[in-house]
Design a protein around this motif. Sequence first.
Motif, PDB file in Angstrom:
ATOM      1  N   ASP A   3      40.039  49.325  27.896  1.00 17.97           N
ATOM      2  CA  ASP A   3      38.830  48.818  28.516  1.00 17.97           C
ATOM      3  C   ASP A   3      39.107  48.324  29.932  1.00 17.97           C
ATOM      4  O   ASP A   3      38.281  48.494  30.829  1.00 17.97           O
ATOM      5  N   LEU A   4      40.272  47.748  30.158  1.00 19.07           N
ATOM      6  CA  LEU A   4      40.623  47.291  31.510  1.00 19.07           C
ATOM      7  C   LEU A   4      40.847  48.474  32.448  1.00 19.07           C
ATOM      8  O   LEU A   4      40.475  48.428  33.621  1.00 19.07           O
ATOM      9  N   ILE A   5      41.439  49.534  31.941  1.00 16.52           N
ATOM     10  CA  ILE A   5      41.652  50.729  32.751  1.00 16.52           C
ATOM     11  C   ILE A   5      40.305  51.353  33.105  1.00 16.52           C
ATOM     12  O   ILE A   5      40.070  51.741  34.255  1.00 16.52           O
ATOM     13  N   ALA A   6      39.418  51.441  32.116  1.00 22.03           N
ATOM     14  CA  ALA A   6      38.083  51.992  32.375  1.00 22.03           C
ATOM     15  C   ALA A   6      37.332  51.123  33.374  1.00 22.03           C
ATOM     16  O   ALA A   6      36.649  51.632  34.264  1.00 22.03           O
ATOM     17  N   PHE A   7      37.458  49.819  33.247  1.00 20.83           N
ATOM     18  CA  PHE A   7      36.802  48.896  34.173  1.00 20.83           C
ATOM     19  C   PHE A   7      37.335  49.071  35.587  1.00 20.83           C
ATOM     20  O   PHE A   7      36.582  49.103  36.551  1.00 20.83           O
ATOM     21  N   GLY A  15      33.280  50.213  31.956  1.00 17.81           N
ATOM     22  CA  GLY A  15      34.208  49.262  31.358  1.00 17.81           C
ATOM     23  C   GLY A  15      33.591  48.453  30.234  1.00 17.81           C
ATOM     24  O   GLY A  15      34.218  48.228  29.199  1.00 17.81           O
ATOM     25  N   LEU A  16      32.343  48.030  30.413  1.00 20.88           N
ATOM     26  CA  LEU A  16      31.664  47.268  29.369  1.00 20.88           C
ATOM     27  C   LEU A  16      31.361  48.133  28.146  1.00 20.88           C
ATOM     28  O   LEU A  16      31.475  47.672  27.013  1.00 20.88           O
ATOM     29  N   CYS A  54      38.830  37.209  33.845  1.00 14.28           N
ATOM     30  CA  CYS A  54      39.086  38.123  34.964  1.00 14.28           C
ATOM     31  C   CYS A  54      37.914  39.068  35.203  1.00 14.28           C
ATOM     32  O   CYS A  54      37.518  39.308  36.344  1.00 14.28           O
ATOM     33  N   ILE A  55      37.344  39.588  34.135  1.00 12.14           N
ATOM     34  CA  ILE A  55      36.203  40.482  34.282  1.00 12.14           C
ATOM     35  C   ILE A  55      35.002  39.732  34.842  1.00 12.14           C
ATOM     36  O   ILE A  55      34.300  40.225  35.731  1.00 12.14           O
ATOM     37  N   MET A  60      31.292  38.864  39.390  1.00 15.84           N
ATOM     38  CA  MET A  60      30.570  37.947  40.278  1.00 15.84           C
ATOM     39  C   MET A  60      30.970  38.123  41.738  1.00 15.84           C
ATOM     40  O   MET A  60      30.260  37.684  42.633  1.00 15.84           O
ATOM     41  N   SER A  61      32.095  38.771  41.993  1.00 11.68           N
ATOM     42  CA  SER A  61      32.568  38.960  43.356  1.00 11.68           C
ATOM     43  C   SER A  61      31.761  40.049  44.050  1.00 11.68           C
ATOM     44  O   SER A  61      31.406  41.059  43.457  1.00 11.68           O
TER      45      SER A  61
END
Length: 86
Positions: A3-7, A15-16, A54-55, A60-61
């Motif tokens: 999921d982190l790689i997809a994100f 990713g979600l 982290c996500i 939000m960034s």
Amino acid sequence: MHDLIAFGFCGSRVGLVVSALCAIALAYFSLGFLRDYTVLLASLMAYGVSTIVCIAVNLMSSSKFDFSQIDQKVINYDPAKPATQG
């Protein structure tokens, strides 16, 4: 991990979706037996909370990460030291 790689490579929406699918698939295998392994459960909980934080911060960034600069930043992390004469 997927999921982190997809994100990272495909964006927040993909990713979600991958995260939700992984959570559903892993829930079948992991519910119940983890209560017997408290240290493993605590480590997994810390990893999961860190991932969520982290996500959330990334979503939000408003700035976008420039992946073309990652090689330069990793290679130039330690500045070259002058050779010593001996």
